[in-house]
Scaffold this active site. Sequence first.
Site, PDB file in Angstrom:
ATOM      1  N   HIS A 126       0.859  -1.192   0.000  1.00 47.96           N
ATOM      2  CA  HIS A 126       0.000   0.000   0.000  1.00 47.96           C
ATOM      3  C   HIS A 126       0.895   1.242   0.000  1.00 47.96           C
ATOM      4  O   HIS A 126       2.130   1.123  -0.079  1.00 47.96           O
ATOM      5  CB  HIS A 126      -0.953  -0.037   1.190  1.00 47.96           C
ATOM      6  CG  HIS A 126      -0.269  -0.238   2.521  1.00 47.96           C
ATOM      7  ND1 HIS A 126       0.604   0.678   3.066  1.00 47.96           N
ATOM      8  CD2 HIS A 126      -0.308  -1.270   3.400  1.00 47.96           C
ATOM      9  CE1 HIS A 126       1.053   0.253   4.222  1.00 47.96           C
ATOM     10  NE2 HIS A 126       0.531  -0.944   4.442  1.00 47.96           N
TER      11      HIS A 126
ATOM     12  N   LYS B 245      -2.440   3.458   7.218  1.00 44.30           N
ATOM     13  CA  LYS B 245      -2.528   2.427   6.171  1.00 44.30           C
ATOM     14  C   LYS B 245      -1.925   1.126   6.692  1.00 44.30           C
ATOM     15  O   LYS B 245      -0.873   1.141   7.345  1.00 44.30           O
ATOM     16  CB  LYS B 245      -1.727   2.868   4.944  1.00 44.30           C
ATOM     17  CG  LYS B 245      -2.271   4.128   4.315  1.00 44.30           C
ATOM     18  CD  LYS B 245      -2.598   3.927   2.863  1.00 44.30           C
ATOM     19  CE  LYS B 245      -3.092   5.239   2.268  1.00 44.30           C
ATOM     20  NZ  LYS B 245      -3.783   5.037   0.997  1.00 44.30           N
TER      21      LYS B 245
ATOM     22  N   VAL C 278       2.108   6.712   7.001  1.00 45.39           N
ATOM     23  CA  VAL C 278       1.245   7.143   5.896  1.00 45.39           C
ATOM     24  C   VAL C 278      -0.186   6.749   6.253  1.00 45.39           C
ATOM     25  O   VAL C 278      -0.434   5.613   6.664  1.00 45.39           O
ATOM     26  CB  VAL C 278       1.692   6.492   4.577  1.00 45.39           C
ATOM     27  CG1 VAL C 278       0.771   6.901   3.438  1.00 45.39           C
ATOM     28  CG2 VAL C 278       3.144   6.864   4.275  1.00 45.39           C
TER      29      VAL C 278
ATOM     30  N   GLN D  49       9.058  -2.038  16.622  1.00 40.56           N
ATOM     31  CA  GLN D  49       9.909  -2.835  15.726  1.00 40.56           C
ATOM     32  C   GLN D  49      11.133  -2.019  15.296  1.00 40.56           C
ATOM     33  O   GLN D  49      12.261  -2.510  15.328  1.00 40.56           O
ATOM     34  CB  GLN D  49       9.078  -3.244  14.511  1.00 40.56           C
ATOM     35  CG  GLN D  49       9.879  -3.781  13.341  1.00 40.56           C
ATOM     36  CD  GLN D  49       8.968  -4.248  12.216  1.00 40.56           C
ATOM     37  OE1 GLN D  49       8.344  -5.285  12.316  1.00 40.56           O
ATOM     38  NE2 GLN D  49       8.892  -3.490  11.141  1.00 40.56           N
TER      39      GLN D  49
ATOM     40  N   GLY E  26       9.163   1.632   8.621  1.00 41.02           N
ATOM     41  CA  GLY E  26       8.147   2.648   8.892  1.00 41.02           C
ATOM     42  C   GLY E  26       7.969   2.904  10.382  1.00 41.02           C
ATOM     43  O   GLY E  26       8.091   1.988  11.201  1.00 41.02           O
ATOM     44  N   GLN E  27       7.658   4.145  10.726  1.00 43.71           N
ATOM     45  CA  GLN E  27       7.380   4.486  12.121  1.00 43.71           C
ATOM     46  C   GLN E  27       6.032   3.922  12.584  1.00 43.71           C
ATOM     47  O   GLN E  27       5.714   3.946  13.758  1.00 43.71           O
ATOM     48  CB  GLN E  27       7.412   6.011  12.309  1.00 43.71           C
ATOM     49  CG  GLN E  27       8.828   6.561  12.199  1.00 43.71           C
ATOM     50  CD  GLN E  27       8.894   8.079  12.149  1.00 43.71           C
ATOM     51  OE1 GLN E  27       7.887   8.764  12.344  1.00 43.71           O
ATOM     52  NE2 GLN E  27      10.073   8.594  11.872  1.00 43.71           N
ATOM     53  N   LYS E  28       5.255   3.427  11.625  1.00 42.81           N
ATOM     54  CA  LYS E  28       4.005   2.738  11.985  1.00 42.81           C
ATOM     55  C   LYS E  28       4.299   1.630  12.999  1.00 42.81           C
ATOM     56  O   LYS E  28       3.558   1.398  13.931  1.00 42.81           O
ATOM     57  CB  LYS E  28       3.393   2.148  10.713  1.00 42.81           C
ATOM     58  CG  LYS E  28       2.400   1.039  10.913  1.00 42.81           C
ATOM     59  CD  LYS E  28       1.008   1.570  10.823  1.00 42.81           C
ATOM     60  CE  LYS E  28      -0.025   0.553  11.209  1.00 42.81           C
ATOM     61  NZ  LYS E  28       0.125  -0.749  10.585  1.00 42.81           N
TER      62      LYS E  28
ATOM     63  N   GLY F 108       1.976   3.130   2.264  1.00 43.58           N
ATOM     64  CA  GLY F 108       3.035   3.167   3.277  1.00 43.58           C
ATOM     65  C   GLY F 108       4.304   2.517   2.742  1.00 43.58           C
ATOM     66  O   GLY F 108       5.403   3.099   2.798  1.00 43.58           O
ATOM     67  N   HIS F 109       4.136   1.331   2.164  1.00 45.72           N
ATOM     68  CA  HIS F 109       5.285   0.628   1.557  1.00 45.72           C
ATOM     69  C   HIS F 109       5.853   1.438   0.387  1.00 45.72           C
ATOM     70  O   HIS F 109       7.075   1.517   0.195  1.00 45.72           O
ATOM     71  CB  HIS F 109       4.862  -0.742   1.030  1.00 45.72           C
ATOM     72  CG  HIS F 109       4.250  -1.652   2.052  1.00 45.72           C
ATOM     73  ND1 HIS F 109       2.930  -2.013   2.029  1.00 45.72           N
ATOM     74  CD2 HIS F 109       4.795  -2.286   3.126  1.00 45.72           C
ATOM     75  CE1 HIS F 109       2.675  -2.847   3.033  1.00 45.72           C
ATOM     76  NE2 HIS F 109       3.785  -3.024   3.713  1.00 45.72           N
TER      77      HIS F 109
END
Length: 278
Positions: A34, A184, A176, A153, A147-149, A36-37
Amino acid sequence: MKVVTTIDELQQELEKYRTAKKKIALVPTMGYLHDGHLTLAKTARKDNDIVVMSDFVNPTQFGPNEDYESYPRDLKHDEKIATEAGVDYLFVPSVEEMYPTDGGIRFEAGPASKILCGASRPIHFNGVLQVVSKLFHIVQPTHAYFGQKDAQQLALIKMMVRDFNFPLTICSVPIVREEDGLAKSSRNVFLTAEERKQAPTIQKALQQAQKEFLQSHDKDKAIQIAKTMIESETSGKIDYLELRSYPDLQEIHPETRHFLLATAVYFSNVRLIDNILF
Ligand code: AMP
């Protein structure tokens, strides 16, 4: 873009770039790509000579009752998105290719892996560090993008890189979001129509809590505001909602300057995570 399924082929392809001291970026993903990636890959594209994206649903990071089998997969879609992002190699190994043998050697992530998401997913981060370290050895990137999502991790991967002297730089991109604020995620497809309408409340609740904390410095009050909002405006069940220091993920104290406000919420078929770093 070339789709590669074996470690040997990928290493043969990358050898010439390594010899020429090119900047090689790795963007690890579990696919079902999506925006974000896409943002991770585009950021990698801008700053590197070669971009390798891995697309692998890693079984070792899923617990026995988690969604490994049902995790969404769509390679044709991923090929299209990765091509659009300027990825050079999409690495799509099978489970047998990644784990042909098992000597039983594992990463044992420290206490920072047992809190937040790790409290309800006890083996998750050991599996993440296992697969990420394998990917680092396979690709030997100069830069790797996360990602900071997945803020916990990201923090743990940085700890691993530091503790084990991996010779690469970890880069991160902000979360994102959909237009209504929902982060997302490949897992958003598992929300029912009603839950999808409710889910943006998660981010709004975190924003309210952040606002409260910045005004009053009252952590408990801030957290309670967010919990009440999520509990009253959604059908979701809160797994955790916590304010911690970042990136060390400790309890906050008066000298804390960087904060992670993070939550995980169970809906009927999916557990969603979101956070604010400030
Ligand atoms: P996943 O495929 O969910 O394992 O994610 C692969 C990478 O994409 C991880 O580094 C994630 O943190 C990152 N990522 C996933 N969703 C988002 C998002 N909404 N915004 C930014 N990065 C993301």
